[in-house]
Design a protein around this motif. Structure first.
Motif, mmCIF file in Angstrom:
data_model
loop_
_atom_site.group_PDB
_atom_site.id
_atom_site.type_symbol
_atom_site.label_atom_id
_atom_site.label_comp_id
_atom_site.label_asym_id
_atom_site.label_seq_id
_atom_site.Cartn_x
_atom_site.Cartn_y
_atom_site.Cartn_z
ATOM 1 N N SER A 198 0.809 -1.209 0.000
ATOM 2 C CA SER A 198 0.000 0.000 0.000
ATOM 3 C C SER A 198 0.845 1.262 0.000
ATOM 4 N N SER A 199 2.068 1.193 0.520
ATOM 5 C CA SER A 199 2.921 2.374 0.507
ATOM 6 C C SER A 199 3.407 2.689 -0.896
ATOM 7 N N ALA A 200 3.321 1.726 -1.821
ATOM 8 C CA ALA A 200 3.738 1.943 -3.202
ATOM 9 C C ALA A 200 2.616 2.553 -4.036
ATOM 10 N N LEU A 201 1.428 2.668 -3.464
ATOM 11 C CA LEU A 201 0.303 3.238 -4.189
ATOM 12 C C LEU A 201 0.495 4.728 -4.413
ATOM 13 N N ASP A 202 -0.125 5.225 -5.450
ATOM 14 C CA ASP A 202 -0.239 6.656 -5.678
ATOM 15 C C ASP A 202 -0.879 7.261 -4.418
ATOM 16 N N PRO A 203 -0.439 8.431 -3.975
ATOM 17 C CA PRO A 203 -0.994 9.015 -2.750
ATOM 18 C C PRO A 203 -2.518 9.183 -2.781
ATOM 19 N N GLU A 204 -3.084 9.505 -3.926
ATOM 20 C CA GLU A 204 -4.540 9.666 -4.013
ATOM 21 C C GLU A 204 -5.258 8.322 -3.889
ATOM 22 N N ASP A 205 -4.644 7.254 -4.405
ATOM 23 C CA ASP A 205 -5.225 5.922 -4.244
ATOM 24 C C ASP A 205 -5.090 5.452 -2.803
ATOM 25 N N ARG A 206 -3.965 5.739 -2.190
ATOM 26 C CA ARG A 206 -3.774 5.379 -0.781
ATOM 27 C C ARG A 206 -4.814 6.096 0.082
ATOM 28 N N LYS A 207 -5.127 7.338 -0.282
ATOM 29 C CA LYS A 207 -6.124 8.115 0.462
ATOM 30 C C LYS A 207 -7.493 7.440 0.425
ATOM 31 N N ILE A 208 -7.939 6.974 -0.751
ATOM 32 C CA ILE A 208 -9.276 6.371 -0.794
ATOM 33 C C ILE A 208 -9.306 5.017 -0.088
ATOM 34 N N VAL A 209 -8.189 4.289 -0.088
ATOM 35 C CA VAL A 209 -8.130 3.042 0.680
ATOM 36 C C VAL A 209 -8.250 3.361 2.169
ATOM 37 N N THR A 210 -7.525 4.374 2.624
ATOM 38 C CA THR A 210 -7.573 4.779 4.037
ATOM 39 C C THR A 210 -8.976 5.234 4.432
ATOM 40 N N LEU A 211 -9.615 6.013 3.570
ATOM 41 C CA LEU A 211 -10.979 6.470 3.855
ATOM 42 C C LEU A 211 -11.952 5.298 3.922
ATOM 43 N N ALA A 212 -11.817 4.346 3.003
ATOM 44 C CA ALA A 212 -12.691 3.168 3.000
ATOM 45 C C ALA A 212 -12.496 2.347 4.269
ATOM 46 N N ARG A 213 -11.245 2.185 4.652
ATOM 47 C CA ARG A 213 -10.943 1.419 5.872
ATOM 48 C C ARG A 213 -11.535 2.116 7.097
#
Length: 117
Positions: free
Chosen positions: A4-19
């Motif tokens: 997950s740290s290799a994700l684009d920051p905007e993609d990491r953001k939506i994963v974090t929000l979903a979690r």
């Protein structure tokens, strides 16, 4: 699995929000979508007697209700290994067949990325 740290920051953001939505609301799934302007919409599973929506369907509905005309990406945090055909269809309806859907486990680790196809 995807780091997950290799994700684009905007993609990491939506994963974090979903979690966060999943944990905060104590629901089976959390989801987030990002529209064409970069706005995000976050939702959890809806399980009423008269209305049943997955988290991803709810997030897409929230985007549409807020005036979004397209999606850049979607994320769902779930115990399931992938997303249902109905979830992919909801993303496809607004974002098109190439819209990526990140599927992450409860710990936020992205297991796979599928397209709305």
């Amino acid at each position: 699995m995807t780091d997950s740290s290799a994700l684009d920051p905007e993609d990491r953001k939506i994963v974090t929000l979903a979690r966060s939505a999943r944990a905060r609301n104590g629901v089976p799934e959390g989801a987030a979508v990002r529209d064409e302007t970069g706005r995000t919409y976050v939702a959890g599973t809806v399980a009423l007697d008269s209305l049943k929506l997955s988290a991803l369907q709810t997030a897409v509905a929230m985007a549409v209700a807020s005036g979004a005309t397209s999606l850049e990406a979607a994320a769902v945090v779930t115990e399931a290994e992938t997303v249902s055909a109905q979830d992919r269809a909801a993303v496809r309806d607004l974002g098109g067949p190439g819209t990526p859907v990140l599927v992450a486990g409860p710990d936020g680790t992205v297991r796979t990325t599928v397209t709305a196809g």
